[in-house]
Motif scaffolding. Structure first.
Motif, PDB file in Angstrom:
ATOM      1  N   LEU A  95      24.164  39.406  14.936  1.00  0.00           N
ATOM      2  CA  LEU A  95      22.913  38.693  14.704  1.00  0.00           C
ATOM      3  C   LEU A  95      21.760  39.688  14.773  1.00  0.00           C
ATOM      4  N   PHE A  96      20.981  39.762  13.690  1.00  0.00           N
ATOM      5  CA  PHE A  96      19.744  40.546  13.651  1.00  0.00           C
ATOM      6  C   PHE A  96      18.584  39.559  13.744  1.00  0.00           C
ATOM      7  N   LEU A  97      17.684  39.795  14.694  1.00  0.00           N
ATOM      8  CA  LEU A  97      16.669  38.795  14.980  1.00  0.00           C
ATOM      9  C   LEU A  97      15.316  39.458  15.230  1.00  0.00           C
ATOM     10  N   GLY A  98      14.272  38.978  14.554  1.00  0.00           N
ATOM     11  CA  GLY A  98      12.911  39.448  14.791  1.00  0.00           C
ATOM     12  C   GLY A  98      12.289  38.736  15.975  1.00  0.00           C
ATOM     13  N   MET A  99      11.583  39.488  16.826  1.00  0.00           N
ATOM     14  CA  MET A  99      10.963  38.901  18.024  1.00  0.00           C
ATOM     15  C   MET A  99       9.513  39.373  18.177  1.00  0.00           C
ATOM     16  N   GLU A 100       8.800  39.511  17.069  1.00  0.00           N
ATOM     17  CA  GLU A 100       7.371  39.819  17.168  1.00  0.00           C
ATOM     18  C   GLU A 100       6.675  38.507  17.488  1.00  0.00           C
ATOM     19  N   CYS A 101       6.744  38.113  18.769  1.00  0.00           N
ATOM     20  CA  CYS A 101       6.408  36.744  19.159  1.00  0.00           C
ATOM     21  C   CYS A 101       4.928  36.538  19.465  1.00  0.00           C
TER      22      CYS A 101
ATOM     23  N   ASN B 220      13.004  29.960  16.226  1.00  0.00           N
ATOM     24  CA  ASN B 220      13.909  28.853  16.540  1.00  0.00           C
ATOM     25  C   ASN B 220      13.105  27.644  16.997  1.00  0.00           C
ATOM     26  N   LEU B 221      12.434  27.013  16.035  1.00  0.00           N
ATOM     27  CA  LEU B 221      11.607  25.839  16.332  1.00  0.00           C
ATOM     28  C   LEU B 221      12.444  24.574  16.495  1.00  0.00           C
ATOM     29  N   ALA B 222      13.604  24.529  15.845  1.00  0.00           N
ATOM     30  CA  ALA B 222      14.431  23.311  15.828  1.00  0.00           C
ATOM     31  C   ALA B 222      15.888  23.712  16.020  1.00  0.00           C
TER      32      ALA B 222
ATOM     33  N   PRO C 204      27.276  35.385  18.705  1.00  0.00           N
ATOM     34  CA  PRO C 204      27.637  36.703  18.160  1.00  0.00           C
ATOM     35  C   PRO C 204      28.240  37.610  19.226  1.00  0.00           C
ATOM     36  N   ASP C 205      28.956  38.639  18.767  1.00  0.00           N
ATOM     37  CA  ASP C 205      29.415  39.705  19.659  1.00  0.00           C
ATOM     38  C   ASP C 205      28.338  40.773  19.825  1.00  0.00           C
ATOM     39  N   GLN C 206      27.482  40.910  18.804  1.00  0.00           N
ATOM     40  CA  GLN C 206      26.456  41.946  18.813  1.00  0.00           C
ATOM     41  C   GLN C 206      25.113  41.312  18.447  1.00  0.00           C
ATOM     42  N   VAL C 207      24.063  41.724  19.157  1.00  0.00           N
ATOM     43  CA  VAL C 207      22.725  41.191  18.937  1.00  0.00           C
ATOM     44  C   VAL C 207      21.772  42.376  18.814  1.00  0.00           C
ATOM     45  N   TYR C 208      21.008  42.398  17.722  1.00  0.00           N
ATOM     46  CA  TYR C 208      20.060  43.486  17.495  1.00  0.00           C
ATOM     47  C   TYR C 208      18.681  42.901  17.196  1.00  0.00           C
TER      48      TYR C 208
ATOM     49  N   GLU D 174      13.560  31.011  22.548  1.00  0.00           N
ATOM     50  CA  GLU D 174      14.020  30.678  21.199  1.00  0.00           C
ATOM     51  C   GLU D 174      15.121  31.619  20.741  1.00  0.00           C
ATOM     52  N   ALA D 175      14.968  32.908  21.024  1.00  0.00           N
ATOM     53  CA  ALA D 175      15.988  33.875  20.626  1.00  0.00           C
ATOM     54  C   ALA D 175      17.285  33.639  21.392  1.00  0.00           C
ATOM     55  N   ALA D 176      17.167  33.377  22.687  1.00  0.00           N
ATOM     56  CA  ALA D 176      18.374  33.102  23.481  1.00  0.00           C
ATOM     57  C   ALA D 176      19.090  31.859  22.963  1.00  0.00           C
ATOM     58  N   GLY D 177      18.323  30.888  22.476  1.00  0.00           N
ATOM     59  CA  GLY D 177      18.935  29.695  21.897  1.00  0.00           C
ATOM     60  C   GLY D 177      19.727  30.020  20.642  1.00  0.00           C
ATOM     61  N   LEU D 178      19.228  30.927  19.806  1.00  0.00           N
ATOM     62  CA  LEU D 178      19.975  31.330  18.617  1.00  0.00           C
ATOM     63  C   LEU D 178      21.249  32.080  18.987  1.00  0.00           C
ATOM     64  N   VAL D 179      21.175  32.904  20.003  1.00  0.00           N
ATOM     65  CA  VAL D 179      22.386  33.592  20.472  1.00  0.00           C
ATOM     66  C   VAL D 179      23.411  32.568  20.939  1.00  0.00           C
TER      67      VAL D 179
END
Length: 536
Positions: free
Chosen positions: A429-435, A410-412, A479-483, A469-474
């Motif tokens: 929402l399915f989100l990768g977090m290999e940060c 989530n750069l922008a 979403p109701d569900q976040v994975y 960045e991930a919290a910003g996408l949420v």
């Protein structure tokens, strides 16, 4: 069970479910950049030949480095004994059989130097005659809007000119043990208990072989289809069984749908009328001590495969080739810029014999029997390079909305708010977090005209979203569900990613923080690992 016709007395068999079939190119584990002609050429000269030469010079140093956790994923061959004589022979074989590709690599480097010397902003027409012979008639020269000269590869012509890659393609059969050397550093050399089949990936024998994991036929029949000699068939006799594999029956419940997590970024979405598999990466049954879903849990037909981006852990050819007889269509993000670093995934898959590969641009959609599949924008994870072949995938199933954002960063936030305005909020929402991510050169190093500065390489990492960045996408997609997924946590993928986490690793800490924050807000949230299934 006997085969029909004149082969009625022959014994029909299945491949054992714990057999691993690795696709190879020049004996290196195959991934898409070893299939696209230009990226393959650069990997041969700037990765493979250099690693092999280093090993032949000092095999003991490679052996020591391969055992060091700090060196995992580095350019060090990992064998249990000194195999420098065999590697030296492989160098000679590669230089002989891939001479045209080696010439192509040198031509690409020469063209970079030619254009760098022509930075005046003057006309480029006179330079076409100076394009190296190995690239003549297959490039367009251009300037960007800052008057930096560059070139566009006309990829279909490269495939026509450099078809020698098929000759280097093969399949490597072994019984799964759960331990494989890292794919980018160690070529697969023959061993007594393993079998090498010299089959290009588009050969009908490849599909015939993989069908035998769930449909029996005599080995002799496979031999006829694939052109395998009798000694090779005798070698393969240890890989087969008469018993039918266990195929767990799990129909989609009622008129609804469900999704199943298979590991890393691989998710199967099923409705009564459509099956969709994202970023296929499937565990070999019995090869590991994992408790996840495997090939035996897949349906007999997969209508659509969706690939998020052109990295080796998301375009896993080992899984894709095994599933090819079951796949209807593959949807991929559009590339088409002709940049060396952004090869066409459609062309690569088509060259391997996948019959129906469709490119989608941003916000293009496909309607699939009650499911609308849309390609949405993807930012990050590509080292700030101008790479278009990447997409997040949005699925609309009735009133349900799912967004798969593997490795997206989530750069922008303003962009993702516009995406939300275009596609709406999502339920899941399915989100990768290999940060942490690997340095940019880990994948793209062989493609650079000159090596990036170390500080730039380490800063421009191939990383997904961190906690903020991930919290910003949420917050944006509500979403109701976040994975959290696509983390490379599964030990059976270590040969692809060389990822070793501890509880204190930044991606583990950041993703757990996100899961806890979502749960505190009343959302269903988890970091996926092992088998996971949700009915919608």
């Amino acid at each position: 069970m006997g085969a029909g016709g004149g082969m009625g007395q022959l014994r029909s068999v299945y491949f054992r479910p714990d057999v691993i079939v690795e696709p190879l190119v020049d004996r290196w584990y195959a991934w898409s950049h070893l299939v696209s002609p230009a990226t393959a050429a650069r990997n041969i000269t700037e990765r493979h030949l250099k690693i092999m030469a280093s090993y032949v010079e000092a095999p003991h140093l490679h052996a020591a480095a391969a055992q060091s956790p700090a060196m995992k994923g580095g350019p060090f061959m990992d064998y249990g004994r000194d195999r420098s004589a065999e590697v030296a022979a492989l160098i000679g074989e590669t230089e002989r059989t891939r001479a045209p590709s080696i010439a192509l690599s040198h031509a690409l480097a020469e063209l970079d130097r030619l254009l760098a010397a022509h930075a005046s902003g003057g006309p480029l027409a006179a330079l076409y005659g100076a394009v190296p012979d190995a690239l003549q008639g297959m490039v367009e020269l251009h300037y960007d809007r800052s008057n930096h000269p560059g070139f566009r590869l006309i990829e279909p012509l490269l495939y026509r000119a450099y078809g020698d890659g098929r000759a280097g393609q093969s399949l490597y059969l072994s019984i799964g043990t759960g331990i494989r050397p890292f794919m980018m550093s160690t070529p697969r050399l023959p061993a007594p208990e393993e079998t090498m089949l010299s089959l290009p990936f588009d050969h009908p024998g490849v599909d015939a072989l993989f069908e035998m994991f769930h449909m029996p036929r005599p080995l002799e029949e496979l031999g006829e289809i694939a052109g395998l000699p009798a000694p090779v068939l005798r070698q393969m006799s240890g890989f087969v069984q008469e018993e039918a594999p266990s195929m767990p029956a799990a129909p989609v419940p009622g008129n609804g749908c469900r999704w199943r997590y298979f590991g890393h970024a691989c998710v199967l979405v099923e409705t009564p009328g459509c099956t969709i598999l994202l970023d296929p990466a499937i565990e070999t049954p019995g090869a590991h001590a994992g408790d996840g879903f495997d090939y035996t849990h897949l349906p007999p037909r997969i209508d659509y495969v969706l690939l998020t981006h052109n990295h080796q852990d998301h375009v896993l050819l080992e899984t894709l080739l095994r599933l090819r007889p079951r796949i209807g269509s593959i949807l991929v993000p559009r590339a088409g810029s002709g940049a060396l670093e952004d090869p066409s995934l459609r062309l690569a898959l088509a060259s391997m014999g996948f019959p129906r590969v469709l490119e989608l641009d941003e916000f293009d959609s496909v309607d699939a029997d009650g499911v609308t599949i849309t390609a949405a924008p993807f930012l990050g994870e590509h080292g700030d390079l101008a790479i278009r072949c990447k997409a997040t995938w949005h699925l609309r199933i009735g009133e349900r909305r799912l967004l798969f954002a593997a490795d997206c960063k989530n750069l922008a936030p303003a962009l993702f708010r516009r995406v939300r305005d275009a596609i709406g909020t999502v339920d899941t929402l399915f989100l990768g977090m290999e940060c942490d991510g690997a340095p940019m050169s880990w994948i793209y190093g062989p493609l650079f005209a000159s090596p990036p500065l170390r500080e730039h390489d380490n800063a421009r990492r191939l990383a997904g979203s961190d906690f903020d960045e991930a919290a910003g996408l949420v917050e944006i997609f509500a979403p109701d569900q976040v994975y959290v997924y696509a983390m490379g946590m599964e030990p059976w993928l270590n040969y692809i990613l060389a990822t070793r986490y501890t509880p204190a690793s930044t991606p583990i800490v950041a993703s757990q923080k996100l899961v806890d924050a979502c749960r505190a807000r009343g959302l269903q949230a988890a970091r996926l690992y092992g088998a996971h299934e949700v009915a919608l």
